[in-house]
Design a protein around this motif. Structure first.
Motif, PDB file in Angstrom:
ATOM      1  N   ARG A  50      47.575   7.813  35.500  1.00  0.00           N
ATOM      2  CA  ARG A  50      46.298   7.229  35.079  1.00  0.00           C
ATOM      3  C   ARG A  50      46.373   5.714  35.196  1.00  0.00           C
ATOM      4  N   VAL A 108      44.921  13.984  40.100  1.00  0.00           N
ATOM      5  CA  VAL A 108      44.179  12.763  39.773  1.00  0.00           C
ATOM      6  C   VAL A 108      42.971  12.617  40.697  1.00  0.00           C
ATOM      7  N   LEU A 147      41.901   8.665  37.449  1.00  0.00           N
ATOM      8  CA  LEU A 147      41.631   9.499  36.291  1.00  0.00           C
ATOM      9  C   LEU A 147      42.514  10.745  36.316  1.00  0.00           C
ATOM     10  N   ILE A 148      42.929  11.196  35.144  1.00  0.00           N
ATOM     11  CA  ILE A 148      43.673  12.448  35.035  1.00  0.00           C
ATOM     12  C   ILE A 148      42.674  13.597  35.022  1.00  0.00           C
ATOM     13  N   GLY A 196      39.710   7.683  30.690  1.00  0.00           N
ATOM     14  CA  GLY A 196      40.121   8.115  32.020  1.00  0.00           C
ATOM     15  C   GLY A 196      40.733   9.492  32.091  1.00  0.00           C
ATOM     16  N   VAL A 197      40.366  10.368  31.156  1.00  0.00           N
ATOM     17  CA  VAL A 197      40.855  11.749  31.191  1.00  0.00           C
ATOM     18  C   VAL A 197      39.654  12.683  31.279  1.00  0.00           C
ATOM     19  N   GLY A 257      47.693  13.053  29.515  1.00  0.00           N
ATOM     20  CA  GLY A 257      46.323  13.476  29.281  1.00  0.00           C
ATOM     21  C   GLY A 257      46.131  14.106  27.919  1.00  0.00           C
TER      22      GLY A 257
END
Length: 446
Positions: free
Chosen positions: A15, A56, A65-66, A406-407, A435
């Motif tokens: 991430r 990702v 992002l995850i 960002g998950v 995450g």
């Protein structure tokens, strides 16, 4: 963290946020979406993808992002999986379409052979290929009606089977799926689902309740098929109590009723077995598959007993794009990846990580009502600890906070109080743990 190279481009499996979520470029594109795309089509994340690989997704602002959603359980082999990319590239250079019903090609036959071999049951099977899960479900109902010469179909509480008219009739949840779209297809009935966390019934008890309602309200003499997700998807990743599905199968066999397993979300190693039906020791008459079948390309299938699949008249099944050659090439490469990399075992490893993380949290946080699922199809049900009622507001806060960090996580459930985890089966342990930590921190802060 690890670096994975695909076709010369390296995307780090980690991430990395370089802007807030959403970034300025995503905001610009979202403004264009509002002007160009129907407002009826929503999005979970307010970001636009530019590249993706493995576990990702990289957005247009450069944020990595995850991905704990896999495009709703589609990219089980990871995004842009090398075998899939290579197979589709070779096929697109050969031909892109002829329509199997006009001039057939061997990719379609090869996919059918694979499905016949992989799906549960040692009996002789046939397969037919389509484009989407909804389309495959509709064709499974057509096949069942053609074979039994009966009309009625039973689905279950909390079920999700698609967005077309017939599949909306089978789907249980009103908003956002059904409201305003009726009238729906007739001769569709609903029975109570086994939901151990909420009903407290054993499998045989829950089955007896469902069968009694079916016999009283529909009648076996009118019933063509029972359709059920072995583990429900959109309805909340509900795992039925042991013995529930087995009793339904036995009753169906005794009454000339076709048992359809909708494995659109559960299929292809997602649950730690190639198909979720295997966890319960059942052999469905028909199995419906899609999502994880082709690594991201649109493909679905109905596979089942030869005598059922051959019941409709020649020309009774089909479609212009069903079993498109690019999708078939992707499916063969995807299935090879599941088998060669033993991704069912990876799914079981993912389950262990998720259970361990949330079981530890549950000891300190009574808002975690239930932790359930199999393999890389896990759900956390959030509740009001004082009443046990579903807490959809808390779930929404957790998801929004995770998205901002960002998950990518998805919510589900009839009451909107469940976070579902559907990571790619290829996701690394470090990336998954990161995450999960973001989600747990969001829970603590909510």
């Amino acid at each position: 963290m690890s670096d994975i190279t695909a076709r010369g481009a390296q995307i780090t499996q980690a991430r990395n946020l370089v802007t807030s979520i959403p970034g300025p470029r995503s905001q610009e594109l979202m403004a264009r979406k509002r002007q160009a795309v129907s407002s009826a089509i929503g999005t979970t994340m307010p970001v636009f993808a530019e590249a993706a690989f493995g576990g990702v997704i990289v957005d247009v602002d450069g944020n990595t992002l995850i991905d704990l959603g896999s495009g709703i359980a589609v990219t089980g082999v990871g995004n842009a999986a090398p075998r899939v990319v290579e197979a589709v590239t070779a096929q697109v250079n050969a031909f892109t379409h002829t329509c199997f019903m006009v001039t057939p090609y061997d990719g379609y036959v090869a996919v059918a052979e694979k499905l016949n071999a992989l799906t549960p049951g040692t009996f002789e099977k046939r397969s037919a290929l389509f484009n989407s899960g909804s389309e495959a479900v509709e064709n499974a109902v057509k096949i069942a009606r053609s074979y039994t010469k009966k009309n009625a179909v039973v689905a279950f509480d909390h079920a999700y089977h698609g967005r077309t008219n017939l599949t909306l009739a089978l789907t249980a949840k009103n908003l956002p799926y059904k409201s305003g779209f009726g009238p729906f297809a007739s001769e569709i009935y609903r029975a109570p689902m086994s939901y151990p966390f909420r009903d407290g019934l054993s499998g045989p008890e829950a089955a007896a309740r469902a069968i009694s309602q079916i016999e009283k309200q529909v009648g076996a003499e009118n019933l063509a098929a029972i359709i059920i997700e072995p583990i429900q998807g959109e309805g909340g990743f509900i795992v039925p109590a042991e013995g529930f599905l087995n009793a339904l199968v036995d009753w169906a066999r005794a009454n000339n009723v076709v048992f359809i397993a909708d494995e659109v979300q559960t299929g292809f190693a997602r649950t730690g077995a190639m198909f979720a039906s295997e966890h319960f020791g059942i052999e469905p008459d028909l199995v419906v598959t899609a999502k994880g079948i082709a690594g991201g390309l649109p493909l679905s299938a109905v596979t089942g007993r030869a005598e059922l699949m051959d019941a409709p008249q020649t020309g009774g099944l089909g479609g212009t794009y069903g079993g498109n050659p690019l999708a078939c090439a992707a499916a063969l490469a995807t299935i090879e990846t599941y088998e060669a990399e033993d991704l069912a075992a990876e799914a079981r490893r993912i389950e262990s990580q998720i259970r361990e993380a949330f079981t530890a949290a549950q000891r300190e946080d009574a808002r975690i009502g239930d932790i359930r699922g199999h393999g890389a199809m896990m759900a956390i049900e959030f509740i009001n600890p004082e009443t046990g009622d579903p807490d959809g507001a808390l779930t929404g806060k957790i998801a929004a906070a995770a998205h901002a960090q960002g998950v990518i996580v998805l919510t589900c459930g009839t009451y909107g109080n469940i976070i579902r985890f559907l990571p790619p089966l290829t996701i690394g342990a470090d990336l998954l743990n990161e995450g999960l930590s973001v989600v747990l921190n969001a829970l603590a802060a909510a």
